[in-house]
Design a protein around this motif. Structure first.
Motif, PDB file in Angstrom:
ATOM      1  N   PHE A 135     -11.954   0.862  -4.622  1.00  0.00           N
ATOM      2  CA  PHE A 135     -11.381   1.618  -3.511  1.00  0.00           C
ATOM      3  C   PHE A 135     -12.510   2.291  -2.745  1.00  0.00           C
ATOM      4  CE2 PHE A 135     -11.757   4.874  -6.753  1.00  0.00           C
ATOM      5  CZ  PHE A 135     -12.137   5.989  -6.035  1.00  0.00           C
ATOM      6  N   ASP A 136     -12.158   2.729  -1.524  1.00  0.00           N
ATOM      7  CA  ASP A 136     -13.088   3.551  -0.767  1.00  0.00           C
ATOM      8  C   ASP A 136     -12.294   4.486   0.131  1.00  0.00           C
ATOM      9  OD1 ASP A 136     -12.247   1.537   1.005  1.00  0.00           O
ATOM     10  OD2 ASP A 136     -13.996   1.884   2.270  1.00  0.00           O
TER      11      ASP A 136
ATOM     12  N   GLY B 265      -9.417   7.259   6.600  1.00  0.00           N
ATOM     13  CA  GLY B 265      -8.791   6.081   6.023  1.00  0.00           C
ATOM     14  C   GLY B 265      -9.139   5.896   4.570  1.00  0.00           C
ATOM     15  N   ALA B 266      -8.477   4.952   3.950  1.00  0.00           N
ATOM     16  CA  ALA B 266      -8.724   4.604   2.548  1.00  0.00           C
ATOM     17  C   ALA B 266      -8.331   3.150   2.350  1.00  0.00           C
ATOM     18  CB  ALA B 266      -7.929   5.512   1.611  1.00  0.00           C
TER      19      ALA B 266
ATOM     20  N   SER C 176      -9.515  -7.466  -7.180  1.00  0.00           N
ATOM     21  CA  SER C 176     -10.110  -8.792  -7.024  1.00  0.00           C
ATOM     22  C   SER C 176     -10.444  -9.372  -8.394  1.00  0.00           C
ATOM     23  CB  SER C 176     -11.383  -8.726  -6.178  1.00  0.00           C
ATOM     24  OG  SER C 176     -11.097  -8.246  -4.881  1.00  0.00           O
ATOM     25  N   SER C 177     -10.133 -10.635  -8.573  1.00  0.00           N
ATOM     26  CA  SER C 177     -10.422 -11.312  -9.843  1.00  0.00           C
ATOM     27  C   SER C 177     -10.432 -12.810  -9.601  1.00  0.00           C
ATOM     28  CB  SER C 177      -9.380 -10.948 -10.902  1.00  0.00           C
ATOM     29  OG  SER C 177      -9.584 -11.702 -12.080  1.00  0.00           O
ATOM     30  N   SER C 178     -11.212 -13.518 -10.460  1.00  0.00           N
ATOM     31  CA  SER C 178     -11.214 -14.980 -10.385  1.00  0.00           C
ATOM     32  C   SER C 178     -10.049 -15.587 -11.152  1.00  0.00           C
ATOM     33  CB  SER C 178     -12.546 -15.514 -10.937  1.00  0.00           C
ATOM     34  OG  SER C 178     -12.706 -15.126 -12.298  1.00  0.00           O
TER      35      SER C 178
ATOM     36  N   VAL D  80      -5.024   2.355   4.553  1.00  0.00           N
ATOM     37  CA  VAL D  80      -4.355   3.282   5.442  1.00  0.00           C
ATOM     38  C   VAL D  80      -5.409   3.917   6.343  1.00  0.00           C
ATOM     39  CG1 VAL D  80      -4.463   5.107   3.681  1.00  0.00           C
ATOM     40  CG2 VAL D  80      -2.874   5.317   5.609  1.00  0.00           C
ATOM     41  N   THR D  81      -5.100   4.023   7.598  1.00  0.00           N
ATOM     42  CA  THR D  81      -5.979   4.685   8.555  1.00  0.00           C
ATOM     43  C   THR D  81      -5.159   5.671   9.370  1.00  0.00           C
ATOM     44  OG1 THR D  81      -5.639   2.941  10.207  1.00  0.00           O
ATOM     45  CG2 THR D  81      -7.549   2.719   8.751  1.00  0.00           C
TER      46      THR D  81
END
Length: 504
Positions: free
Chosen positions: A346-347, A325-326, A331-333, A143-144
Motif C-alpha cells: 500500500f501507499d 490518496g491511498a 500481487s502474486s504469481s 482512493v483520491t
C-alpha cells in the motif's frame, strides 16, 4: 501517520472559494417600467396564471393547448435537454467526493535483469536464468480526494447549477411559447373563418345587386351596362375567396404541427371569434414582478450567474491544488496467494500541483471569463429592456384596439344604412347603379375592417398574456443556486450598471 498530520490545516482551508459571488439581481426602480400602462383591459399586478388561455372560455382551445404540451416534439426535445442538464449537476457534485477505483490485472512478464546490472538470475536449484519469465496477478484499488483548496470544484458545481437553471428557463419559455402559438393560431383560424363567412355574405349582397339591376333591365328602366357593372363587382369579390381558403388550409396545417399531428389527422376547426370570450381585464405583471417571472429574463439572469461562477473557476486555476490518496494492491504469481498478507502493498500520498509558468494562458482565461460576465450582464440588461418595451407596446395596442373597434363598428353601421338607402333610391329610379355599387363597396370594406379589428384585438390580448405570463414547470423544482461561500468574499451587484468591474 504522524507524517500526514501537517496536511490537516491544508484540508481545513477547503472552505476558501476565490472569485466573485453572485447576488440575485434587484428589481428595477419604479420609473424603469412601462412607457404606458394601458387602460380598460389591463390590470397591473402579479401577472396572469399559468393556465391563462382558459380566460378565453373555450374548452376546445383548452384541449388543443393540453395536446400541444403533451405531444409537441420540440417541447419533448427541450425536456430531454433539461434532463441532461440536471444529470450534469449530479456529475459535477460527484467530482467533489472522494474518487474510489478498483482494478485487477493478469500479466505474463519477462524481466530485463541486464537493465539493472545483473547478468543472470540463479534459482534455488542452481539453474541460471538470464531474463526470467513468470505470471503475475494483481488486485487492488485506490482512493483520491481533491481538497479543492480554492473552490475550483465548488465554483464548477455552481456554474453547472446555473447552466441547468438556464436550461430550465428555456424549457419553461418553450412551453409558454408553444401554448401562445396554439392560442394565436386558433384565434387566427377563427378570424379567417369569420372573414370567409363575411366574404360569402358580401357575395350574397353582390348577387342581390346583380338581381336588382337585371330586374330593372327586364322592366325596361335599366340598361345592360348596369347589369354588367354589378356582375363585374361580383366576380371581382369572388376572386378573393380562394386566397382566404388557402390561408385557412395553411393555418390548419400549422396548428396540426403544433399539436403533434399531421394536417390530415386534425379534426375540423369551425372556430369563430364569437365562440371565444374576450377577457374583461388582462392581469399584467408589474416591472418588479416581471423580472422575477418572465422565463427569458430569468434565463438571462442564470446565464449571468454561470458566467460569474466561471470567473471563480478560472481564478482557482491560478492557485495550487492538493490531492490526498491511498492505494492498496495484492500481487502474486499464484492466484491462490492473492488474499495472503504476505503479498500486500500500500501507499499513502499527498500531491501538490502549483502553476508556475503557462505562458500567460491561465491569466488570459481569467480575463476572458470576466469579459464573458460583462457580456452576460449587458445581455441581461438588453433582455429586460426588450421585455419592458414589448409589454409597453402591447398595453398601448390593446388600448388602441378598443378605440379602433368602436370606430369600425360605427363605420359598419353607417355603411349598412347607406347601402340600404342607396338600393331603395335605385329601385324607385332616383339614383343610378354606380351609387349602389359605391355604397356596396364601402359596406364591404367596413365589414372586412370590422373583422380585422376584432381579430387584432383578440390576438393582442393573447400576446399580452404571453408577454407577462410566468414559467410552466409546476412540478419541477427550480434548481437551487450554490449558497454564497463564507469568508467575506467580494459581492457582485450588476443591475443598473453597464460595466462589470471585477478585481483580480
Amino acid at each position: 501517520m504522524r507524517r500526514y498530520l501537517p496536511l490537516i490545516p491544508l484540508a481545513l482551508l477547503g472552505a476558501c472559494t476565490v472569485g466573485p459571488d453572485f447576488e440575485t439581481l434587484a428589481a428595477p426602480p419604479p420609473q424603469a417600467g412601462y412607457a404606458t400602462q394601458g387602460a380598460g383591459r389591463a390590470a397591473l399586478g402579479q401577472g396572469p396564471d399559468r393556465g391563462w388561455w382558459t380566460a378565453f372560455g373555450s374548452s376546445e382551445l383548452d384541449a388543443l393547448v393540453a395536446r400541444a404540451i403533451a405531444s409537441n416534439h420540440s417541447l419533448a426535445a427541450s425536456r430531454a435537454t433539461l434532463e441532461r442538464a440536471r444529470e450534469r449537476i449530479n456529475a459535477a457534485r460527484g467530482r467533489m467526493l472522494p474518487q474510489v477505483d478498483a482494478d485487477a490485472r493478469a500479466e505474463y512478464q519477462q524481466l530485463n535483469l541486464s537493465a539493472f546490472g545483473f547478468d543472470a538470475f540463479s534459482t534455488s536449484g542452481g539453474q541460471s536464468i538470464k531474463n526470467p519469465r513468470f505470471d503475475l496477478y494483481t488486485i487492488g484499488g485506490g482512493v483520491t480526494y481533491d481538497l479543492d483548496l480554492f473552490g475550483r470544484n465548488r465554483r464548477a458545481l455552481e456554474q453547472t447549477r446555473a447552466d441547468t437553471e438556464a436550461s430550465q428557463r428555456q424549457t419553461e419559455a418553450a412551453h409558454l411559447v408553444i401554448a401562445g402559438r396554439v392560442v394565436q393560431q386558433v384565434l387566427a383560424i377563427a378570424a379567417l373563418n369569420d372573414r370567409i363567412a363575411t366574404e360569402r355574405a358580401l357575395l350574397a349582397e353582390d348577387e342581390r345587386n346583380v338581381d336588382l339591376t337585371r330586374k330593372r333591365q327586364q322592366g325596361g328602366v335599366g340598361t345592360l351596362v348596369e347589369v354588367l357593372s354589378a356582375q363585374a363587382q361580383l366576380e371581382d369579390d369572388r376572386g378573393g375567396l380562394p386566397a382566404l381558403e388557402q390561408q385557412l388550409v395553411e393555418a390548419r396545417g400549422m396548428l396540426a404541427i403544433l399539436v403533434g399531428l399531421s394536417p390530415a389527422e386534425l379534426e375540423p376547426t369551425p372556430f369563430a371569434l364569437d365562440r371565444f370570450a374576450l377577457p374583461a381585464q388582462v392581469p399584467v405583471a408589474l416591472p418588479s414582478a416581471l423580472v422575477h417571472k418572465r422565463p427569458d429574463i430569468l434565463e438571462a439572469e442564470a446565464r449571468l450567474h454561470s458566467a460569474t461562477a466561471a470567473i471563480g473557476v478560472a481564478t482557482a486555476q491560478l492557485y495550487p491544488n492538493v490531492t490526498l490518496g491511498a492505494n492498496l494492491a495484492q500481487s502474486s504469481s499464484v492466484p491462490g496467494d492473492l488474499l495472503s498478507n504476505r503479498y500486500r502493498g500500500f501507499d499513502l500520498f499527498a500531491g501538490l500541483t502549483a502553476p508556475i509558468f503557462h505562458g500567460g494562458t491561465l491569466k488570459a482565461q481569467k480575463r476572458g471569463a470576466e469579459a464573458d460576465a460583462r457580456a452576460a450582464a449587458e445581455t441581461y440588461q438588453q433582455t429586460v429592456l426588450e421585455a419592458f418595451g414589448q409589454v409597453s407596446n402591447l398595453l398601448s395596442a390593446i388600448e388602441t384596439d378598443g378605440r379602433s373597434l368602436a370606430t369600425r363598428q360605427e363605420s359598419a353601421r353607417i355603411a349598412q344604412r347607406s347601402l340600404r338607402l342607396s338600393r331603395r333610391s335605385f329601385e324607385v329610379g332616383n339614383s343610378g347603379v354606380l351609387q349602389v355599387l359605391d355604397a356596396s363597396r364601402t359596406y364591404q370594406r367596413s365589414q372586412l375592417a370590422l373583422v380585422d379589428a376584432r381579430s387584432r384585438q383578440y390576438l393582442n390580448v393573447a400576446r399580452l398574456y404571453v408577454a407577462t405570463a410566468g414559467g410552466w414547470l409546476e412540478n419541477a423544482a427550480t434548481t437551487p443556486s450554490a449558497p454564497p461561500p463564507a469568508g467575506g468574499q467580494r459581492r457582485l451587484t450588476l443591475f443598473g450598471r453597464s460595466d462589470l468591474s471585477i478585481n483580480p
